[in-house]
Motif scaffolding. Structure first.
Motif, PDB file in Angstrom:
ATOM      1  N   ARG A  98       0.810  -1.217   0.000  1.00  0.00           N
ATOM      2  CA  ARG A  98       0.000   0.000   0.000  1.00  0.00           C
ATOM      3  C   ARG A  98       0.844   1.268   0.000  1.00  0.00           C
ATOM      4  O   ARG A  98       0.337   2.350  -0.243  1.00  0.00           O
ATOM      5  CB  ARG A  98      -0.952   0.006   1.182  1.00  0.00           C
ATOM      6  CG  ARG A  98      -0.290   0.224   2.502  1.00  0.00           C
ATOM      7  CD  ARG A  98      -1.285   0.195   3.615  1.00  0.00           C
ATOM      8  NE  ARG A  98      -0.609   0.482   4.879  1.00  0.00           N
ATOM      9  CZ  ARG A  98      -1.203   0.475   6.030  1.00  0.00           C
ATOM     10  NH1 ARG A  98      -2.479   0.202   6.094  1.00  0.00           N
ATOM     11  NH2 ARG A  98      -0.539   0.725   7.126  1.00  0.00           N
ATOM     12  N   HIS A  99       2.147   1.166   0.269  1.00  0.00           N
ATOM     13  CA  HIS A  99       3.020   2.336   0.229  1.00  0.00           C
ATOM     14  C   HIS A  99       3.432   2.687  -1.199  1.00  0.00           C
ATOM     15  O   HIS A  99       4.060   3.714  -1.420  1.00  0.00           O
ATOM     16  CB  HIS A  99       4.257   2.096   1.102  1.00  0.00           C
ATOM     17  CG  HIS A  99       3.909   1.906   2.547  1.00  0.00           C
ATOM     18  ND1 HIS A  99       3.394   2.906   3.331  1.00  0.00           N
ATOM     19  CD2 HIS A  99       3.969   0.808   3.353  1.00  0.00           C
ATOM     20  CE1 HIS A  99       3.163   2.444   4.548  1.00  0.00           C
ATOM     21  NE2 HIS A  99       3.501   1.171   4.586  1.00  0.00           N
ATOM     22  N   ASN A 100       3.075   1.850  -2.151  1.00  0.00           N
ATOM     23  CA  ASN A 100       3.378   2.092  -3.554  1.00  0.00           C
ATOM     24  C   ASN A 100       2.684   3.380  -4.018  1.00  0.00           C
ATOM     25  O   ASN A 100       1.552   3.662  -3.626  1.00  0.00           O
ATOM     26  CB  ASN A 100       2.883   0.894  -4.359  1.00  0.00           C
ATOM     27  CG  ASN A 100       3.239   0.980  -5.814  1.00  0.00           C
ATOM     28  OD1 ASN A 100       3.411   2.070  -6.344  1.00  0.00           O
ATOM     29  ND2 ASN A 100       3.330  -0.171  -6.450  1.00  0.00           N
ATOM     30  N   ARG A 101       3.340   4.148  -4.884  1.00  0.00           N
ATOM     31  CA  ARG A 101       2.783   5.417  -5.333  1.00  0.00           C
ATOM     32  C   ARG A 101       1.465   5.214  -6.085  1.00  0.00           C
ATOM     33  O   ARG A 101       0.523   5.996  -5.911  1.00  0.00           O
ATOM     34  CB  ARG A 101       3.781   6.140  -6.231  1.00  0.00           C
ATOM     35  CG  ARG A 101       3.274   7.501  -6.700  1.00  0.00           C
ATOM     36  CD  ARG A 101       4.265   8.188  -7.590  1.00  0.00           C
ATOM     37  NE  ARG A 101       5.462   8.520  -6.834  1.00  0.00           N
ATOM     38  CZ  ARG A 101       6.695   8.444  -7.329  1.00  0.00           C
ATOM     39  NH1 ARG A 101       6.894   8.056  -8.550  1.00  0.00           N
ATOM     40  NH2 ARG A 101       7.727   8.782  -6.586  1.00  0.00           N
ATOM     41  N   ASN A 102       1.387   4.185  -6.890  1.00  0.00           N
ATOM     42  CA  ASN A 102       0.147   3.931  -7.651  1.00  0.00           C
ATOM     43  C   ASN A 102      -1.026   3.653  -6.718  1.00  0.00           C
ATOM     44  O   ASN A 102      -2.144   4.114  -6.944  1.00  0.00           O
ATOM     45  CB  ASN A 102       0.322   2.747  -8.591  1.00  0.00           C
ATOM     46  CG  ASN A 102       1.311   3.028  -9.689  1.00  0.00           C
ATOM     47  OD1 ASN A 102       1.540   4.196 -10.017  1.00  0.00           O
ATOM     48  ND2 ASN A 102       1.910   1.986 -10.238  1.00  0.00           N
ATOM     49  N   ILE A 103      -0.795   2.903  -5.679  1.00  0.00           N
ATOM     50  CA  ILE A 103      -1.864   2.577  -4.734  1.00  0.00           C
ATOM     51  C   ILE A 103      -2.282   3.823  -3.961  1.00  0.00           C
ATOM     52  O   ILE A 103      -3.460   4.082  -3.749  1.00  0.00           O
ATOM     53  CB  ILE A 103      -1.399   1.473  -3.755  1.00  0.00           C
ATOM     54  CG1 ILE A 103      -0.987   0.210  -4.500  1.00  0.00           C
ATOM     55  CG2 ILE A 103      -2.470   1.155  -2.735  1.00  0.00           C
ATOM     56  CD1 ILE A 103      -2.101  -0.489  -5.212  1.00  0.00           C
ATOM     57  N   ARG A 104      -1.308   4.615  -3.524  1.00  0.00           N
ATOM     58  CA  ARG A 104      -1.635   5.834  -2.768  1.00  0.00           C
ATOM     59  C   ARG A 104      -2.412   6.824  -3.621  1.00  0.00           C
ATOM     60  O   ARG A 104      -3.332   7.493  -3.142  1.00  0.00           O
ATOM     61  CB  ARG A 104      -0.361   6.491  -2.241  1.00  0.00           C
ATOM     62  CG  ARG A 104       0.229   5.751  -1.054  1.00  0.00           C
ATOM     63  CD  ARG A 104       1.409   6.489  -0.510  1.00  0.00           C
ATOM     64  NE  ARG A 104       2.500   6.410  -1.482  1.00  0.00           N
ATOM     65  CZ  ARG A 104       3.626   7.105  -1.405  1.00  0.00           C
ATOM     66  NH1 ARG A 104       3.810   7.935  -0.408  1.00  0.00           N
ATOM     67  NH2 ARG A 104       4.556   6.980  -2.301  1.00  0.00           N
ATOM     68  N   SER A 105      -2.066   6.931  -4.898  1.00  0.00           N
ATOM     69  CA  SER A 105      -2.741   7.905  -5.766  1.00  0.00           C
ATOM     70  C   SER A 105      -4.171   7.487  -6.093  1.00  0.00           C
ATOM     71  O   SER A 105      -4.988   8.323  -6.455  1.00  0.00           O
ATOM     72  CB  SER A 105      -1.940   8.110  -7.048  1.00  0.00           C
ATOM     73  OG  SER A 105      -1.926   6.910  -7.790  1.00  0.00           O
ATOM     74  N   LYS A 106      -4.477   6.213  -5.961  1.00  0.00           N
ATOM     75  CA  LYS A 106      -5.843   5.751  -6.243  1.00  0.00           C
ATOM     76  C   LYS A 106      -6.856   6.430  -5.329  1.00  0.00           C
ATOM     77  O   LYS A 106      -7.942   6.787  -5.745  1.00  0.00           O
ATOM     78  CB  LYS A 106      -5.940   4.232  -6.037  1.00  0.00           C
ATOM     79  CG  LYS A 106      -5.847   3.425  -7.271  1.00  0.00           C
ATOM     80  CD  LYS A 106      -6.094   1.968  -6.930  1.00  0.00           C
ATOM     81  CE  LYS A 106      -6.419   1.203  -8.179  1.00  0.00           C
ATOM     82  NZ  LYS A 106      -6.690  -0.193  -7.901  1.00  0.00           N
ATOM     83  N   GLY A 107      -6.508   6.597  -4.082  1.00  0.00           N
ATOM     84  CA  GLY A 107      -7.422   7.215  -3.134  1.00  0.00           C
ATOM     85  C   GLY A 107      -7.617   8.699  -3.369  1.00  0.00           C
ATOM     86  O   GLY A 107      -8.624   9.274  -2.963  1.00  0.00           O
ATOM     87  N   LYS A 108      -6.682   9.337  -4.044  1.00  0.00           N
ATOM     88  CA  LYS A 108      -6.742  10.778  -4.264  1.00  0.00           C
ATOM     89  C   LYS A 108      -7.424  11.155  -5.576  1.00  0.00           C
ATOM     90  O   LYS A 108      -7.564  12.330  -5.885  1.00  0.00           O
ATOM     91  CB  LYS A 108      -5.318  11.360  -4.269  1.00  0.00           C
ATOM     92  CG  LYS A 108      -4.613  11.198  -2.945  1.00  0.00           C
ATOM     93  CD  LYS A 108      -3.192  11.688  -3.026  1.00  0.00           C
ATOM     94  CE  LYS A 108      -2.463  11.438  -1.715  1.00  0.00           C
ATOM     95  NZ  LYS A 108      -1.064  11.805  -1.787  1.00  0.00           N
ATOM     96  N   ARG A 109      -7.831  10.152  -6.351  1.00  0.00           N
ATOM     97  CA  ARG A 109      -8.447  10.448  -7.646  1.00  0.00           C
ATOM     98  C   ARG A 109      -9.813  11.091  -7.467  1.00  0.00           C
ATOM     99  O   ARG A 109     -10.511  10.824  -6.483  1.00  0.00           O
ATOM    100  CB  ARG A 109      -8.619   9.164  -8.456  1.00  0.00           C
ATOM    101  CG  ARG A 109      -7.310   8.590  -8.934  1.00  0.00           C
ATOM    102  CD  ARG A 109      -7.504   7.436  -9.851  1.00  0.00           C
ATOM    103  NE  ARG A 109      -8.319   6.394  -9.225  1.00  0.00           N
ATOM    104  CZ  ARG A 109      -8.612   5.239  -9.791  1.00  0.00           C
ATOM    105  NH1 ARG A 109      -8.166   4.973 -10.994  1.00  0.00           N
ATOM    106  NH2 ARG A 109      -9.341   4.354  -9.176  1.00  0.00           N
ATOM    107  N   SER A 110     -10.207  11.876  -8.448  1.00  0.00           N
ATOM    108  CA  SER A 110     -11.532  12.491  -8.406  1.00  0.00           C
ATOM    109  C   SER A 110     -12.576  11.447  -8.775  1.00  0.00           C
ATOM    110  O   SER A 110     -12.254  10.380  -9.310  1.00  0.00           O
ATOM    111  CB  SER A 110     -11.598  13.668  -9.378  1.00  0.00           C
ATOM    112  OG  SER A 110     -11.527  13.187 -10.710  1.00  0.00           O
TER     113      SER A 110
END
Length: 135
Positions: A98-110
């Protein structure tokens, strides 16, 4: 619990059992003395199998192993070489992943981005379906 005291009736029951066993013994002896005696093995029916020795048991086990394949994990590719990165990612613990950048950015998507991603995934899934089954 307490043991039951032995009564006078118990000895009489044991005597009756002994008399009945002796009478059955005599009946068997008389039946064998006659010419038309019945073989008791004919009456018993199915017999128990004789216990096999260790060598015979081992031999039967080895015979059973001849016609089966080898058990264990079968790899799709050759046995040499390790797993692909995709296979490794699937087995990795989520708490590490879950520390992966792709996984973290998923939660920030509109919301719009999430909807578009869902549509793309659905279209990609439909691409592989059988054409006759899809409506």
């Amino acid at each position: 619990g307490r043991k039951r005291k032995r009564g006078a009736g118990d000895e009489a029951d044991e005597d009756d059992d002994e008399v009945a066993a002796h009478a059955a013994d005599l009946a068997r002896q008389v039946a064998f003395a006659r010419d038309d005696a019945i073989n008791p093995l004919d009456l018993e029916g199915m017999q128990a199998k004789k216990r096999l020795s260790k060598e015979e048991r081992l031999q039967s086990v080895l015979e059973g192993r001849d016609d089966r394949g080898k058990f264990g994990h079968r790899r799709k590719k050759s046995e040499t070489g390790g797993l692909t990165n995709k296979e490794q990612r699937k087995m990795k613990n989520y708490n590490m992943h879950r520390h992966n950048r792709n996984i973290r950015s998923k939660g920030k998507r509109s919301v719009k981005d999430k909807q578009n991603a869902g549509k793309k995934a659905k279209a990609k899934g439909n691409k592989y379906k059988n054409k006759r089954c899809s409506r």
